[in-house]
Write a protein that holds these residues in place. Structure first.
Motif, short mmCIF file in Angstrom:
data_model
loop_
_atom_site.label_atom_id
_atom_site.label_comp_id
_atom_site.label_asym_id
_atom_site.label_seq_id
_atom_site.Cartn_x
_atom_site.Cartn_y
_atom_site.Cartn_z
N ALA A 288 34.66 36.67 54.09
CA ALA A 288 33.92 35.71 54.89
C ALA A 288 32.42 35.99 54.86
N ALA A 289 32.05 37.27 54.68
CA ALA A 289 30.64 37.67 54.68
C ALA A 289 30.11 37.97 53.29
N HIS A 290 30.97 38.49 52.38
CA HIS A 290 30.44 39.00 51.11
C HIS A 290 31.49 38.92 49.99
N ALA A 291 32.07 37.78 49.75
CA ALA A 291 33.07 37.63 48.69
C ALA A 291 32.44 37.89 47.32
N SER A 292 33.16 38.63 46.47
CA SER A 292 32.65 38.96 45.14
C SER A 292 33.65 38.57 44.07
N THR A 293 33.25 38.69 42.82
CA THR A 293 34.17 38.45 41.71
C THR A 293 35.16 39.62 41.64
N PRO A 294 36.26 39.48 40.89
CA PRO A 294 37.28 40.54 40.89
C PRO A 294 37.04 41.65 39.89
N HIS A 295 35.87 41.73 39.27
CA HIS A 295 35.70 42.57 38.10
C HIS A 295 35.58 44.07 38.37
N LEU A 296 35.47 44.47 39.61
CA LEU A 296 35.58 45.89 39.95
C LEU A 296 36.86 46.18 40.73
N ALA A 297 37.68 45.15 40.95
CA ALA A 297 38.92 45.29 41.73
C ALA A 297 38.62 45.87 43.11
N GLN A 298 37.52 45.41 43.72
CA GLN A 298 37.07 46.00 44.97
C GLN A 298 37.00 45.01 46.14
N GLY A 299 37.43 43.77 45.94
CA GLY A 299 37.32 42.79 47.02
C GLY A 299 38.11 43.19 48.25
N ALA A 300 39.39 43.48 48.07
CA ALA A 300 40.22 43.89 49.21
C ALA A 300 39.82 45.27 49.71
N ALA A 301 39.37 46.14 48.79
CA ALA A 301 38.93 47.46 49.21
C ALA A 301 37.73 47.36 50.14
N MET A 302 36.80 46.46 49.83
CA MET A 302 35.65 46.28 50.72
C MET A 302 36.09 45.75 52.08
N ALA A 303 37.11 44.90 52.10
CA ALA A 303 37.59 44.35 53.38
C ALA A 303 38.21 45.45 54.24
N VAL A 304 39.03 46.32 53.64
CA VAL A 304 39.67 47.35 54.46
C VAL A 304 38.66 48.41 54.87
#
Length: 377
Positions: A288-304
């Motif tokens: 909701a604040a900082h969605a990124s592309t999946p190329h570091l596989a870190q989207g969900a990691a940043m959320a948790v």
């Protein structure tokens, strides 16, 4: 915080359920409002890199995640025929596995069970319809006609966040990158014991990611017009056409896909909220604040990470406003660095023009980025 808080979390995805568990275990009153009728996540699988697994350990669900998924340590680079070109060990955080592939529905089940066991209340089929923040609390109306007052409202409601629109209007709508992701779950090839990146230069790249002993998912990114959608009757054939240069495990995976409905297609978009991520006692986190592309596989990691650090910040601060300021000061630099690095890798891999700032990031490279991200958050 001297006394327990009442916290409403808007969104029952990975970040929202992580926060619900972390807060409820600290003695706060927590309710999750989720618009879907069940927590079963959409999509295929997801990678939990070592920093995400560190959060799972803090929640007490690490063993459940590893049991439901497939832990791995090495990234393999292969040619179009599947021949190994390089094997790159991935960094670990604090003795944990380098990464764990897991089906999204399985992860949703683990986190949902943990939140409820911790004492959080999960309400399905409801969404926020009204907010009134008077500075000392937020009165919230929900779509089922109920309402209540909360000390804090957290929007973990995804890239299309309704709360973001309420706070900022249309200033931070998702921005399409020009690329889309194709993914499909298939039987795991016995040689795929970690992510295999099969590449044909800039013509095409395919990823094989194990998510259980029996399953893996095939993913590929292509430039697509913004209005493009796969043909519902032949999406599997269209994916095979795009990956026709590959033989070996990629071709074998494609032969296993006979149902076009099994192919998950999603446009790759970004969101960057440039203003403070909180307005009064309402705060946005995760995509909701900082969605990124999946190329570091870190989207969900940043959320948790967002979720755990927010719980820690509320522990340490004397007031909700103070906690939100401290939380964002910790999270914004790391999350936006991931977003910028991930976007730069996407453009480099697809042969798209990069900016001088992105070129400077790319000098670090993905292995360097991985080493940065297994440092404490």
């Amino acid at each position: 915080m001297a006394s327990p808080l009442r916290v409403l979390i808007h969104g029952g995805g990975i970040g929202g359920l992580t926060l619900a568990t972390a807060l409820a275990r600290r003695g706060h009153t927590v309710e999750v409002a989720e618009i879907r009728e069940e927590l079963d996540a959409l999509g295929v699988g997801i990678i939990q890199p070592s920093n995400a697994l560190h959060v799972m350990r803090e929640l007490g669900v690490l063993d459940d995640c590893l049991a439901a998924g497939f832990a791995w340590e090495v990234l393999t680079i292969a040619d179009p025929a599947g021949n190994t070109l390089a094997r790159i060990p991935q960094p670990r955080m604090d003795g944990l596995p380098a990464a764990n592939g897991i089906p999204r529905p399985a992860l949703a089940g683990v986190l949902g069970d943990a939140a409820v066991a911790a004492g959080a209340k999960v309400r399905l089929g409801v969404t926020v319809t009204g907010l009134d923040d008077d500075g000392t609390g937020v009165t919230v109306a929900l779509s089922d006609g109920s309402g209540d007052r909360w000390d804090l409202v957290v929007g973990f409601d995804g890239i299309g966040s309704p709360l973001r629109t309420r706070l900022y209007g249309d200033r931070y709508a998702p921005a399409y990158t020009g690329f889309a992701n194709w993914r499909v779950t298939v039987p795991r090839h016995p040689d795929v014991r970690g992510v295999v990146m099969a590449t044909a230069g800039r013509e095409a790249k395919a990823l094989l990611t194990p998510i259980t002993d029996e399953l893996m998912y095939l993913g590929a990114v292509f430039a697509e017009a913004e209005d493009h959608r796969p043909d519902p009757g032949r999406a599997h054939e269209q994916l095979a056409e795009r990956l026709a240069v590959f033989s070996g495990p990629v071709a074998e995976a494609l032969r296993a896909v006979t149902d076009p409905a099994a192919v998950v297609y999603s446009r790759i978009s970004q969101v960057t909220v440039e203003e403070p991520w909180h307005v009064g006692r309402v705060v946005l986190a995760g995509d909701a604040a900082h969605a990124s592309t999946p190329h570091l596989a870190q989207g969900a990691a940043m959320a948790v990470e967002d979720a755990l650090v927010l719980a820690e910040s509320l522990d340490a601060a004397g007031s909700v406003p103070e906690a939100l300021e401290a939380w964002e000061a910790r999270r914004r630099p790391r999350a936006l660095w991931v977003q910028a690095m991930s976007r730069a890798v996407l453009r480099q891999e697809m042969g798209a023009p990069t900016t001088p700032e992105e070129d400077a990031l790319l000098e670090i490279g993905v292995p360097g980025a991985a080493h940065v991200l297994v440092k404490p958050y």
